[in-house]
Design an enzyme around this catalytic site. Structure first.
Site, mmCIF file in Angstrom:
data_model
loop_
_atom_site.group_PDB
_atom_site.id
_atom_site.type_symbol
_atom_site.label_atom_id
_atom_site.label_comp_id
_atom_site.label_asym_id
_atom_site.label_seq_id
_atom_site.Cartn_x
_atom_site.Cartn_y
_atom_site.Cartn_z
ATOM 1 N N LYS A 8 -12.850 -42.248 30.307
ATOM 2 C CA LYS A 8 -12.580 -41.120 29.392
ATOM 3 C C LYS A 8 -12.611 -39.813 30.164
ATOM 4 O O LYS A 8 -13.305 -39.678 31.186
ATOM 5 C CB LYS A 8 -13.559 -41.093 28.218
ATOM 6 C CG LYS A 8 -15.018 -40.767 28.555
ATOM 7 C CD LYS A 8 -15.351 -39.289 28.549
ATOM 8 C CE LYS A 8 -16.763 -39.036 29.060
ATOM 9 N NZ LYS A 8 -17.094 -37.673 29.387
ATOM 10 N N ASP A 135 -21.017 -41.415 24.132
ATOM 11 C CA ASP A 135 -19.581 -41.549 24.409
ATOM 12 C C ASP A 135 -19.013 -42.915 24.019
ATOM 13 O O ASP A 135 -17.801 -43.118 24.074
ATOM 14 C CB ASP A 135 -19.307 -41.347 25.913
ATOM 15 C CG ASP A 135 -19.489 -39.902 26.343
ATOM 16 O OD1 ASP A 135 -19.443 -39.009 25.472
ATOM 17 O OD2 ASP A 135 -19.677 -39.669 27.554
HETATM 18 O O1 C5P Z 1 -26.083 -40.509 24.833
HETATM 19 P P1 C5P Z 1 -26.248 -40.595 26.298
HETATM 20 O O2 C5P Z 1 -27.251 -41.637 26.697
HETATM 21 O O3 C5P Z 1 -24.967 -40.733 27.042
HETATM 22 O O4 C5P Z 1 -26.849 -39.186 26.767
HETATM 23 C C1 C5P Z 1 -27.471 -39.001 28.000
HETATM 24 C C2 C5P Z 1 -28.260 -37.700 27.948
HETATM 25 O O5 C5P Z 1 -27.364 -36.582 27.913
HETATM 26 C C3 C5P Z 1 -29.139 -37.539 26.727
HETATM 27 O O6 C5P Z 1 -30.399 -38.123 26.929
HETATM 28 C C4 C5P Z 1 -29.227 -36.031 26.581
HETATM 29 O O7 C5P Z 1 -30.185 -35.493 27.478
HETATM 30 C C5 C5P Z 1 -27.865 -35.562 27.047
HETATM 31 N N1 C5P Z 1 -26.934 -35.349 25.936
HETATM 32 C C6 C5P Z 1 -27.104 -34.242 25.132
HETATM 33 N N2 C5P Z 1 -26.247 -34.035 24.083
HETATM 34 C C7 C5P Z 1 -25.207 -34.866 23.843
HETATM 35 C C8 C5P Z 1 -25.007 -35.998 24.664
HETATM 36 C C9 C5P Z 1 -25.898 -36.207 25.711
HETATM 37 O O8 C5P Z 1 -28.025 -33.446 25.330
HETATM 38 N N3 C5P Z 1 -24.383 -34.626 22.827
#
Ligand code: C5P
Length: 291
Positions: A8, A135
């Site tokens: 992506k 994502d």
């Molecule tokens: O959801 P994912 O595990 O991919 O997110 C990794 C980290 O990125 C989260 O723990 C957070 O710190 C940050 N994040 C965020 N806001 C989002 C997506 C991710 O702060 N919308």
């Protein structure tokens, strides 16, 4: 069971307020590109679930998103009957903002639903995807979509007009959580115009859409950003209609209308950055829900 997992890109990415749950509200236009991992789900030899890949640095246990997706699917449906392991043939660079792990997890959920023949609605599959990562819901159906919330609130958009995309990775792995924390302490100089980009997509105007490509993470101080600056200006000089960083970095991409210019820019950048790829946009997968 072998599935393809396309990367992506964030055509534009704005990060809004921090949330009490540790995430941030964001508004982004996401796009799939045909730089793909290949994921195979197969029976574990010794009954222990495991992720094996051509990248030894990736986790082999349930913290691997693709394996987590297979285990979550099995827990919820009983399919597959055997204890799954996953084999990942990785092509999407890690820590590059290209959603490699999320793409792999989404491919597993999508593929297992198809193989199982189970009557699982898109809504339910999307909720499992959201449990795995911000994502993953986008990566389930891909194409061109507007994402809000922490990334899971999706609205399909008209497709990015046909084009060539050069993706350039400087080989720096960015940790997403740390990048969001850094952004909170960074003064923002740019404000992506997400509705302008959506409008350009509705008009089917590639050149106009490319002008709206913008990412707030470009303003953060860091090694990824200094490489991004160089790569973006080289892409622009090579004829890109627009160029931006993807996700929280470190990959940068440029969008070209012209195939030859894209090939030349790709070859030139590859001399410096070995992980540079010539790609095309991937259209949205049709939802397969029977529910
Ligand atoms: O959801 P994912 O595990 O991919 O997110 C990794 C980290 O990125 C989260 O723990 C957070 O710190 C940050 N994040 C965020 N806001 C989002 C997506 C991710 O702060 N919308």
């Amino acid at each position: 069971m072998t599935f393809s997992a396309p990367a992506k890109l964030n055509l534009a990415l704005d990060v809004l307020s921090p949330r009490p749950d540790g995430y941030h509200e964001l508004l982004t236009v996401m796009q799939t590109a045909d730089l793909c991992d290949i994921v195979t789900v197969l029976p574990s030899r010794d009954g222990e679930p495991r992720a094996v890949s051509n990248r030894p640095e990736l986790p082999a246990d349930g913290s691997n998103l693709a394996l987590a997706a297979a285990l979550l699917f099995r827990e919820n449906t009983g399919f597959p009957a055997y204890m799954p392991s996953v084999l990942l043939r990785k092509h999407i660079p890690a820590g590059a903002g290209l959603g490699g792990g999320s793409a792999d997890a989404a491919a597993v959920l999508r593929g297992l639903r198809r193989e199982s023949g189970a009557d699982i609605s898109d809504k339910l599959l999307l909720s499992w995807a959201a449990e795995l990562g911000s994502d993953v819901p986008f990566c389930l159906f891909g194409g061109t979509q507007l994402a809000g919330g922490r990334g899971e609130l999706l609205t399909p958009l008209p497709p990015l007009p046909d084009c060539f995309i050069v993706i350039c990775c400087p080989g720096i792995a960015v940790r997403t959580g740390a990048a969001f924390a850094r952004l909170d302490n960074t003064e923002r100089r740019r404000k992506p115009d997400i509705s302008g980009l959506c409008e350009a997509l509705r008009k089917g105007d590639l050149a106009l859409a490319a002008r709206y490509m913008c990412n707030v993470f470009d303003d953060c101080p860091g090694a990824a950003q200094s490489h991004a600056k160089t790569a973006k200006s080289r892409l622009a000089r090579g004829g890109a209609l627009g160029a931006s960083m993807s996700g929280s970095g470190s990959a940068v991409f440029g969008v070209f209308a012209d195939c030859r210019a894209a090939c030349a820019a790709c070859a030139a950048l590859r001399r410096e950055y070995a992980q540079t790829y010539l790609c095309r946009p991937v259209p949205a997968r049709r939802p397969e829900s029977r529910g």
